[in-house]
Write a protein that holds these residues in place. Sequence first.
Motif, mmCIF file in Angstrom:
data_model
loop_
_atom_site.group_PDB
_atom_site.id
_atom_site.type_symbol
_atom_site.label_atom_id
_atom_site.label_comp_id
_atom_site.label_asym_id
_atom_site.label_seq_id
_atom_site.Cartn_x
_atom_site.Cartn_y
_atom_site.Cartn_z
ATOM 1 N N LEU A 66 60.283 -92.926 31.536
ATOM 2 C CA LEU A 66 60.620 -92.652 32.943
ATOM 3 C C LEU A 66 60.270 -91.222 33.319
ATOM 4 O O LEU A 66 59.736 -90.958 34.399
ATOM 5 C CB LEU A 66 62.115 -92.883 33.185
ATOM 6 N N TYR A 67 60.570 -90.291 32.445
ATOM 7 C CA TYR A 67 60.327 -88.880 32.760
ATOM 8 C C TYR A 67 58.874 -88.493 32.548
ATOM 9 O O TYR A 67 58.367 -87.591 33.236
ATOM 10 C CB TYR A 67 61.291 -88.005 31.953
ATOM 11 N N ARG A 68 58.201 -89.149 31.633
ATOM 12 C CA ARG A 68 56.755 -88.929 31.501
ATOM 13 C C ARG A 68 56.039 -89.321 32.788
ATOM 14 O O ARG A 68 54.992 -88.763 33.130
ATOM 15 C CB ARG A 68 56.192 -89.748 30.340
ATOM 16 N N ALA A 69 56.606 -90.293 33.515
ATOM 17 C CA ALA A 69 55.986 -90.800 34.744
ATOM 18 C C ALA A 69 56.554 -90.144 35.995
ATOM 19 O O ALA A 69 56.249 -90.566 37.110
ATOM 20 C CB ALA A 69 56.156 -92.309 34.823
ATOM 21 N N SER A 70 57.380 -89.109 35.844
ATOM 22 C CA SER A 70 57.870 -88.330 36.982
ATOM 23 C C SER A 70 57.173 -86.975 36.973
ATOM 24 O O SER A 70 56.553 -86.599 35.983
ATOM 25 C CB SER A 70 59.391 -88.189 36.906
ATOM 26 N N ARG A 71 57.271 -86.236 38.056
ATOM 27 C CA ARG A 71 56.465 -85.026 38.193
ATOM 28 C C ARG A 71 57.273 -83.862 38.751
ATOM 29 O O ARG A 71 58.212 -84.051 39.521
ATOM 30 C CB ARG A 71 55.270 -85.287 39.131
ATOM 31 N N ARG A 72 56.870 -82.659 38.373
ATOM 32 C CA ARG A 72 57.549 -81.453 38.835
ATOM 33 C C ARG A 72 57.512 -81.332 40.360
ATOM 34 O O ARG A 72 58.437 -80.780 40.973
ATOM 35 C CB ARG A 72 56.922 -80.210 38.191
ATOM 36 N N ASP A 73 56.466 -81.844 40.989
ATOM 37 C CA ASP A 73 56.361 -81.760 42.447
ATOM 38 C C ASP A 73 57.121 -82.891 43.145
ATOM 39 O O ASP A 73 56.913 -83.143 44.330
ATOM 40 C CB ASP A 73 54.898 -81.724 42.889
ATOM 41 N N ASN A 74 58.013 -83.568 42.408
ATOM 42 C CA ASN A 74 58.882 -84.599 42.972
ATOM 43 C C ASN A 74 58.095 -85.833 43.412
ATOM 44 O O ASN A 74 58.429 -86.497 44.391
ATOM 45 C CB ASN A 74 59.705 -84.045 44.146
ATOM 46 N N THR A 75 57.035 -86.125 42.679
ATOM 47 C CA THR A 75 56.312 -87.374 42.855
ATOM 48 C C THR A 75 56.485 -88.187 41.577
ATOM 49 O O THR A 75 57.079 -87.724 40.613
ATOM 50 C CB THR A 75 54.821 -87.134 43.138
ATOM 51 N N GLY A 76 55.968 -89.375 41.546
ATOM 52 C CA GLY A 76 56.113 -90.196 40.361
ATOM 53 C C GLY A 76 57.282 -91.155 40.494
ATOM 54 O O GLY A 76 57.738 -91.467 41.601
ATOM 55 N N VAL A 77 57.804 -91.635 39.385
ATOM 56 C CA VAL A 77 58.791 -92.718 39.406
ATOM 57 C C VAL A 77 60.133 -92.255 39.961
ATOM 58 O O VAL A 77 60.718 -92.890 40.844
ATOM 59 C CB VAL A 77 58.951 -93.323 37.995
ATOM 60 N N LEU A 78 60.680 -91.172 39.441
ATOM 61 C CA LEU A 78 62.013 -90.715 39.849
ATOM 62 C C LEU A 78 61.903 -89.544 40.813
ATOM 63 O O LEU A 78 61.228 -88.554 40.519
ATOM 64 C CB LEU A 78 62.840 -90.313 38.631
ATOM 65 N N LYS A 79 62.580 -89.652 41.958
ATOM 66 C CA LYS A 79 62.488 -88.637 43.007
ATOM 67 C C LYS A 79 63.883 -88.215 43.455
ATOM 68 O O LYS A 79 64.865 -88.921 43.223
ATOM 69 C CB LYS A 79 61.704 -89.159 44.206
ATOM 70 N N ARG A 80 63.940 -87.061 44.130
ATOM 71 C CA ARG A 80 65.176 -86.565 44.708
ATOM 72 C C ARG A 80 64.902 -85.999 46.103
ATOM 73 O O ARG A 80 63.794 -85.503 46.371
ATOM 74 C CB ARG A 80 65.795 -85.462 43.837
#
Length: 398
Positions: free
Chosen positions: A308-322
């Motif tokens: 899940l975290y490999r597929a999330s991104r520092r720029d708030n894109t990807g699988v998990l967002k806030r």
Amino acid sequence: MTSPEQPPKIFIIGGTGAQGIPVITALVRDSKYRVRVLTRDPSSARAQHLLSLNPSNVELVTGTFTSESDLRSGFAGCMGAFINIDGFNCGEKTEVFWAMRAYELAVADGGIEFFVYGNLDYGYKLGGYDRQFRSGHYDGKGRVGEWILFQNQQNQKDGKDGKSPMKAALFTTGPYIEMAIASATPMTPTVEDDGIVTWRVPLGVNGAVPHVALDDCGYYVRWLFDNASRANGVDLAVAIEHVDYSELARAFTAVTGHAARFIDVDMEAYWASGPMSRVANFASASESDPADPAFMTIRENFTGFWNLYRASRRDNTGVLKRDYALLDEIHPGRIRSVEEWFRVENERGIALGKGSLWERVQPGKIRPTLKGNEDGKKGGGGGLIFKFHLSVGCSLII
């Protein structure tokens, strides 16, 4: 219902967990709320700490969330509920049933006005039901969370016997940033032979973790209860920022002056020698049954977690967002970066006599932050599973 002379009371499940303690602290600090905390062991150090926060506003009751009578007794006379079930104790299947049953009983009680569910991201669904993202402790909570919001929509339309229907909200967290400097977590660091603090985790070069600060959890949950009408139907998903671990290492060095690094490892290397390698094939939930088709090992569960975290991104894109703009509005003083958290925690540790961050990550000095790590559990296979038991976000933490 609450009498006019007394503050409203909130029934709490998960109060002695890593997340529960700051939540209760925030609720009772000014005596605006009273809490009734369900615990299996009122004599435990954590339960007794809760009593010390505000003795006249904290009530401990012995029981378990897997008992309808205990749940009914817990809800009786309370205005609100904060339910954060320990999925690492009961397992995904049991949590799904009892979390739903707790919601139903809260509605049936008739006195609960606002129900807050301690939630995690439904990563399996967010990842398009791709099996690489299957993580039982996330999916169990996320599945229930969606169900609660749907039930809440229906309740608002239908009402109940002409009375105002119970409101509900989700409080969605993730891995606590405290876990990045603690023992027995998926991201426990080491000080290697060259003296460099090192995080060897399978995050990938572009992955990022929306880490949560425990102290902020108390603020957010207090906000939910203070603003129940606005919060009704909301999934308040929180984090300090999406942290890539190169930034984690840079921030540690900036605050402490000591070298740190992140080394991306593949999943096989992580399970061969990483912080959870010795318990990889143990039950991911201490009371789960290996003969149950729903059983998951720690390796199975946390492989999905890291994907899940490999597929999330520092720029708030990807699988998990806030929604960080919303979090800034709700909590203007929130921790906004891992470096800010490291600075605050470094100063706090020194002031409390725990030592600097550098001192606290040394071999033999690093300590747990999660309740399960301290307790020791019996595994589903019958043996002692660990004083290494994991309790991520459960609220977990919780």
